[in-house]
Design an enzyme around this catalytic site. Sequence first.
Site, PDB file in Angstrom:
ATOM      1  CB  CYS A   1      -0.905   0.014   1.221  1.00 36.87           C
ATOM      2  SG  CYS A   1      -1.943   1.494   1.342  1.00 36.87           S
TER       3      CYS A   1
ATOM      4  CD  GLU B   1      -0.376  -1.872  -5.850  1.00 36.23           C
ATOM      5  OE1 GLU B   1       0.499  -1.271  -6.536  1.00 36.23           O
ATOM      6  OE2 GLU B   1      -0.297  -2.025  -4.625  1.00 36.23           O
TER       7      GLU B   1
END
Length: 271
Positions: free
Chosen positions: A2, A114
Amino acid sequence: MCGRYAASRGPEDLAGIFEIDKWESEETLEPDYNVAPTKGVYAVLDRPLKDVDDPRPVRQLRKLKWGLVPSWSKTPEGAARMINARAETVHEKPSYKRAFSTRRCIVPADGYYEWVTGTQERDLEVEGRKKRPRKQPYFVLPADGSVFAMAGLYEFWRDKTLPDDHPQAWWATCSVITTEAETGPLAVSPADGPRTLADIHPRMPLMLTPDRWDAWLDPSHTDVDDLRPLLAPPSEGLMRAYPVSTAVSNVRNNGPELLKELDGPEESTLF
């Protein structure tokens, strides 16, 4: 991993969701649609109030810096590299194990970004042999629109070069815990794109469902063997993912337009 996420909810909304008892108005943050390492972020934690005789923990909304600095660190220079802690080893790594035992928090988000790339390049990145080139970004969020409650850890670090009364003498920092990405089908998949979170990246933030919030935040729970079951990923099929503009790849870009769902990827991928 993350490395970027969005957080647009204000303290009033978060107070209702997490049953917050206290937050400082001077620590209010503006909505951030491109949260990057070393930025100030909201975190929910249970901790006794300062300068109060009552030792009972109080649920607080605090502003922390994203990038954990262990209390024993000589300098804060490594903070930008410690934005994530792996669920599989967080209980034993020197930088995280003390915080895992007594200083756990929740980092609220709308969702996280992402970038998709080829399978071979992903494998090299996991092995630490290649930095993955960023291609098509996707935004990943709970399919029902609820808050993405990321499991986190926090620490306090004292800058001994500054006097006690200096406003920057103490650093309050945090890290987000990650786990293996889900391999089951997404609740909502893009028409032309990945079918699972593992298709996007092999890691993802560990999402805590509401039934685990109290146990995770309770600082009296310090036994590692009792805490480790809380690191189990939630049931699959709770998430959705969709392509967003490559503008999010530049940390200087920030605004709700970054969350706009595209009809299809801007950058070619294997899907």
